[in-house]
Structure formats: C-alpha cells, structure tokens
Design a protein around this motif. Structure first.
Motif, short mmCIF file in Angstrom:
data_model
loop_
_atom_site.label_atom_id
_atom_site.label_comp_id
_atom_site.label_asym_id
_atom_site.label_seq_id
_atom_site.Cartn_x
_atom_site.Cartn_y
_atom_site.Cartn_z
N GLY A 1 5.66 -5.15 2.93
CA GLY A 1 6.65 -5.46 3.95
C GLY A 1 6.64 -4.58 5.18
O GLY A 1 7.48 -4.73 6.07
N MET A 2 5.69 -3.64 5.30
CA MET A 2 5.64 -2.77 6.47
C MET A 2 5.07 -3.53 7.66
O MET A 2 4.23 -4.41 7.51
N SER A 3 5.54 -3.20 8.86
CA SER A 3 5.05 -3.86 10.06
C SER A 3 3.59 -3.51 10.29
O SER A 3 3.07 -2.51 9.79
N ASP A 4 2.93 -4.35 11.08
CA ASP A 4 1.51 -4.15 11.35
C ASP A 4 1.24 -2.79 11.98
O ASP A 4 0.37 -2.04 11.51
N ASP A 5 1.98 -2.44 13.01
CA ASP A 5 1.73 -1.17 13.72
C ASP A 5 1.99 0.04 12.81
O ASP A 5 1.22 1.01 12.82
N GLU A 6 3.08 -0.02 12.05
CA GLU A 6 3.41 1.11 11.17
C GLU A 6 2.35 1.28 10.08
O GLU A 6 1.94 2.41 9.77
N ALA A 7 1.94 0.17 9.49
CA ALA A 7 0.93 0.25 8.44
C ALA A 7 -0.40 0.76 8.99
O ALA A 7 -1.11 1.52 8.34
N TRP A 8 -0.72 0.35 10.22
CA TRP A 8 -1.98 0.77 10.83
C TRP A 8 -1.98 2.27 11.09
O TRP A 8 -2.96 2.96 10.77
N MET A 9 -0.89 2.78 11.65
CA MET A 9 -0.82 4.21 11.94
C MET A 9 -0.83 5.03 10.65
O MET A 9 -1.45 6.10 10.59
N ALA A 10 -0.17 4.54 9.62
CA ALA A 10 -0.19 5.24 8.34
C ALA A 10 -1.61 5.28 7.78
O ALA A 10 -2.08 6.31 7.29
N ALA A 11 -2.31 4.15 7.86
CA ALA A 11 -3.67 4.08 7.32
C ALA A 11 -4.61 5.02 8.07
O ALA A 11 -5.52 5.60 7.48
N LEU A 12 -4.41 5.17 9.38
CA LEU A 12 -5.28 6.05 10.16
C LEU A 12 -5.08 7.53 9.83
O LEU A 12 -5.92 8.36 10.19
N SER A 13 -3.98 7.85 9.13
CA SER A 13 -3.79 9.24 8.72
C SER A 13 -4.31 9.50 7.30
O SER A 13 -4.12 10.59 6.76
N TRP A 14 -4.98 8.52 6.73
CA TRP A 14 -5.59 8.65 5.41
C TRP A 14 -6.67 9.73 5.43
O TRP A 14 -7.48 9.82 6.35
#
Length: 335
Positions: free
Chosen positions: A249-262
């Motif tokens: 349920g996370m928004s596209d932008d939020e999920a993308w930024m979280a993934a980039l901090s992996w």
C-alpha cells in the motif's frame, strides 16, 4: 506459438509443477509469486511462453523468433535485438559476462546490461532506418513509457513479482544502457560489459549515480530454529523491496525512495519436512526506511502468518505456514 509452448513444456519435470516444493511455498508466503500460482516452475514457464518474442541461444548461436503475427517494423526490431545478442556474444562472451552473477539480484544487474544494450541498439537502428537523426530521438519519452509500465507491474499483486523482475532489464536496463552509450560511446558500452552492475539498485539509481557502500548480510537468520534445513538462500535486491512495499500500500514515490536506500538483503527458505518458513533480512542506510518496512508488514491484514522486527538497523520479515511456527522463529535471538 504452439510449437514454442510445446518445446518449453517438453523439458519439464511434472513434479516441479505441484507447488509442494519448499521454494514455491516460501516465495508464495513472501508474496513473490501470487497465492493462486501453482508453482514457481509454472510461473516461470508461463512467463517464458507468453512474454518472450524471440531468443538467442548461446550454445548453438542461433536465433528463434516466436510467430506472434508481428508487423514488418516490429519484426525487424525483434531481429535487430537478437542479432545484437549474437554480436555481444562474439565481442564479450556472454557466459563470461554473467559468470559472477550468483544471486537473483546479481543476475538482474548483469541482464540489465545485456538486454538493455540490445534494446538500445535495436531502437537506435530502427529510428535511423525511419530517417531520424540521433538528436531527434526522444529517449526520455521512450524510457518513461517502459519504466512506468515496469513500476505498475511491480505494484500489481496479480503479477508475479519474479515476473516483474524478469522484465526489469528491458525497462531500466534499457534506460541505463542508453545513458552509458550516449555518454561513453562504444568504449563506455564495452566497459559496462567488462564490469556490469552487481545489483539492481545500481541500475535503478541510474548511470553515474553515487550510492552508499553496499553491506550485504551474511545470513538471513543467525539462529535458525532447530530441526529446519535451509532449502534456499538468495539475495533478491532493491527491486523486490520496491515491489514488496508497493504491494503493502505504499505510494510509488515513497516505495522508490525507500528501495534506493537499500544496502543489502538475504532471503532464506527453511523446511522441517512438514512446514516451511521464509525469513527476509533487509538492510537500509536509513533507519526510517527500515521502520517503514517493518510497520508495513505488521499492518498487513491479509491471512498470512507473518511478522517483522527491527534489530540493529536490519528488518527481519518472517512468513510461516502456521502461527506456531511464526512464533517459534520470531522468538529466536537475532544477535
């Protein structure tokens, strides 16, 4: 098409289609394949049958095109793509290019160079054939259409997340290799084949992006429950983190930024002979994103026995077939 499907299915072991294997059960628990899917093998076979237009065989150095009633231009682009693979193999030895890719994440990085280069080369060729000058090609628009579609598929629970990962190189790898080629020319292209990305996050961030030092966990769980054997252990990467968060349920932008901090991850599937448990350990360079992943898992109300905890900056996601097994694993020490 029927011939292709028959050839793909002819090499199958029917036992792999039952869905009773530990790998299928564990990936289904984690949501990497849909709950309705029969098995991991069946999911992969259906993707190969339905999504593949053509392929280059390294062993026989032959090209096979599946007749899906292409128009002339589309057929030419497909052939150009496969001829590019043949040229890559002659120039760089594709087996050698991917020799060090031994994880799902690593394979995505290597395939992004191989498929991305074939996408860019075939598109550049067809635009030239249509009379475009190089500066007239709107690469940004071309890439946006494909990356938007890739992100939509990653967030769609009806699409196997492993299928979206298979398509990833044709969208983000394409974008990555366009940037490589336009900025570095043929020498830049050669450098990408000689030292391809080792993770999907390098491709997601874009060519030339600065990323924090990666830090892969050594094990998915430091203290497995006694009696369980490790069936599978693999690094799945930032693209899976992105899709996983979108499906929570996370928004596209939020999920993308979280993934980039992996920074790294390790997923293991354990089997005690009757029950299967999956543990996914994910590491971020931002503690906030680690907490977000934990909270998204624990707030998920679907009928799955799973839980997530934080320990020293790592998120441990547990998914089990019974509540009893989940509690046993969640109680194990994480240090």
């Amino acid at each position: 098409v029927d011939q292709h499907a028959q050839e793909v299915r002819s090499g199958l072991n029917l036992e792999d289609l039952t869905g009773e294997d530990a790998t299928t059960r564990g990936l289904r628990l984690m949501g990497f394949i849909p709950a309705a899917s029969e098995s991991l093998t069946d999911t992969e076979v259906e993707y190969w049958i339905n999504a593949i237009a053509a392929y280059y065989c390294r062993g026989s150095r032959s090209i096979t095109v599946i007749d899906r009633d292409y128009d002339v231009l589309e057929g030419q682009v497909i052939l150009a793509h496969e001829f590019t693979h043949a040229i890559q193999d002659i120039q760089f030895d594709l087996d050698a290019v991917g020799a060090d890719a031994d994880t799902e994440d690593g394979v995505m990085g290597v395939r992004s160079v191989i498929e991305g280069d074939a996408m860019h080369t075939s598109f550049a060729w067809v635009y030239e054939e249509l009379g475009y000058l190089p500066e007239e090609i709107d690469w940004d628009a071309i890439h946006k259409e494909r990356t938007d579609n890739a992100r939509a598929n990653a967030g769609d629970p009806e699409v196997a997340l492993i299928d979206s990962a298979s398509s990833f190189p044709y969208a983000y790898g394409f974008d990555f290799m366009t940037a490589v080629t336009l900025s570095g020319g043929l020498s830049g292209r050669a450098a990408a084949f000689e030292l391809p990305p080792t993770t999907a996050v390098e491709v997601m961030a874009g060519y030339g992006a600065e990323l924090p030092a990666l830090d892969f966990p050594e094990a998915a769980h430091p203290s497995p429950v006694q009696g369980y054997a490790t069936e599978v252990e693999n690094r799945f990467g930032a693209w899976y983190v992105y899709g996983f968060l979108r499906r929570r349920g996370m928004s596209d932008d939020e999920a993308w930024m979280a993934a980039l901090s992996w920074l790294g991850d390790e997923l293991a599937i354990y089997d005690d002979g009757s029950e299967v448990v999956a543990t996914w350990r994910v590491r971020f360079d931002d503690a906030l994103n680690a907490g977000v992943l934990r909270d998204r898992v624990n707030a998920d109300s679907r009928e799955v026995a799973w839980s997530a905890v934080l320990h020293e900056g790592d998120v441990f996601v547990f998914a089990a077939e019974t509540d009893e097994a989940l509690l046993a694993w969640a109680a194990q020490p994480l240090d």
